[in-house]
Design an enzyme around this catalytic site. Structure first.
Site, PDB file in Angstrom:
ATOM      1  CG  HIS A 109       5.382  -7.443   0.064  1.00 25.80           C
ATOM      2  ND1 HIS A 109       5.630  -7.832  -1.142  1.00 25.80           N
ATOM      3  CD2 HIS A 109       4.283  -7.659   0.758  1.00 25.80           C
ATOM      4  CE1 HIS A 109       4.346  -8.343  -1.289  1.00 25.80           C
ATOM      5  NE2 HIS A 109       3.725  -8.428  -0.355  1.00 25.80           N
ATOM      6  CG  ASP A 145       6.916 -10.916  -0.949  1.00 23.92           C
ATOM      7  OD1 ASP A 145       7.969 -10.132  -1.283  1.00 23.92           O
ATOM      8  OD2 ASP A 145       6.161 -11.167  -2.007  1.00 23.92           O
TER       9      ASP A 145
HETATM   10  C1  GAR Z   1       5.736  -0.475  -4.526  1.00 25.48           C
HETATM   11  O1  GAR Z   1       4.431   0.039  -3.965  1.00 25.48           O
HETATM   12  C2  GAR Z   1       6.467  -1.654  -3.903  1.00 25.48           C
HETATM   13  O2  GAR Z   1       6.059  -1.881  -2.639  1.00 25.48           O
HETATM   14  C3  GAR Z   1       5.969  -2.603  -4.833  1.00 25.48           C
HETATM   15  O3  GAR Z   1       6.088  -2.187  -6.190  1.00 25.48           O
HETATM   16  C4  GAR Z   1       5.819  -0.617  -6.106  1.00 25.48           C
HETATM   17  C5  GAR Z   1       6.978   0.152  -6.843  1.00 25.48           C
HETATM   18  O4  GAR Z   1       6.821   1.446  -6.677  1.00 25.48           O
HETATM   19  N1  GAR Z   1       6.744  -3.860  -4.789  1.00 25.48           N
HETATM   20  C6  GAR Z   1       6.137  -5.102  -4.829  1.00 25.48           C
HETATM   21  O5  GAR Z   1       5.281  -5.183  -5.198  1.00 25.48           O
HETATM   22  C7  GAR Z   1       7.228  -6.189  -4.557  1.00 25.48           C
HETATM   23  N2  GAR Z   1       6.731  -7.467  -4.997  1.00 25.48           N
HETATM   24  P1  GAR Z   1       7.701   2.338  -6.916  1.00 25.48           P
HETATM   25  O6  GAR Z   1       8.410   1.871  -8.466  1.00 25.48           O
HETATM   26  O7  GAR Z   1       7.127   3.921  -7.377  1.00 25.48           O
HETATM   27  O8  GAR Z   1       8.791   2.559  -6.013  1.00 25.48           O
END
Ligand code: GAR
Length: 210
Positions: A109, A145
């Site tokens: 997160h 979360d």
């Molecule tokens: C990441 O920043 C992760 O922390 C966030 O989505 C992004 C995915 O990036 N997750 C959330 O917000 C979960 N609620 P990625 O597809 O490049 O790994």
């Protein structure tokens, strides 16, 4: 090794960091499959390039969350994973799903939990005038979360830092801490206990300042 299934919705840069960190023959974990709820998620291409099985389960094809999660579980369980990793998976999972993978479900997160659960975390940290921001890997529980944190990376927010720059820096930190947590878990060192997340006999979170 520890069988891992990774769930994604988008770019999959965290998936890529995990793939890269588990590249060696003697790596403690193997990513057996990647499941996306969006057919156009770029992370599917990353998985295919690494010869990992991919599946698309589109939430819009199901009547409700229960039916969608049941379909997800059916695919995931064919791989008999010891660990399920949420890597930018942007659907809220049902209590039944979370209970099914209790103690073997990790999420990343983009905030220093318990601050900024939910969406738009970078904007909220900047708007609040926070001096620090970061990311957290946590065990998933029924509270969104809200599960026990295993590891966090903490960054100092620079004066007048743009949201794009902060987002990029947090992303880079995610790519460090998520592989670490997955390696710990695969080595049998990280577990969910009644007191919280434990690394060997140490109560977590471990917080690193980057
Ligand atoms: C990441 O920043 C992760 O922390 C966030 O989505 C992004 C995915 O990036 N997750 C959330 O917000 C979960 N609620 P990625 O597809 O490049 O790994």
């Amino acid at each position: 090794p520890c069988n891992v299934v990774v769930l994604i919705s988008g770019s999959g840069s965290n998936l890529q960091a995990l793939i890269d960190s588990l590249d060696e023959d003697n790596s403690p974990a193997r990513i057996r499959a990647v499941v996306s709820n969006r057919a156009e998620a770029f992370g599917l291409q990353r998985a295919q390039a690494a010869n990992i099985d991919t599946h698309v389960v589109q939430h819009k094809d199901f009547a409700d969350r229960e039916a969608f999660d049941a379909a997800l579980m059916e695919i995931i369980d064919t791989y008999q994973p010891q660990l399920v990793v949420l890597a930018g998976f942007m659907r809220i999972l049902t209590a039944g799903f979370v209970r099914h993978y209790q103690g073997r479900l990790l999420n990343i997160h983009p905030s220093l939990l318990p601050k900024y659960k939910g969406l738009d975390t970078h904007r909220r940290a900047l708007d609040a005038g926070d001096r620090e921001h970061g990311c957290s890997v946590h065990f998933v529980t029924e509270e969104l979360d809200g599960g026990p944190v295993a590891i966090q990376a903490c960054l100092k927010i620079e004066p007048n830092e743009s949201i794009d720059k902060l987002t990029d820096r947090v992303h880079a930190a995610e790519h460090i801490i998520y592989p670490l947590a997955v390696h710990w878990f695969a080595e049998g060192r990280l577990r969910l206990a009644t007191q919280g997340a434990m690394l060997d006999d140490m109560l977590l979170p471990a917080t690193g300042h980057l």
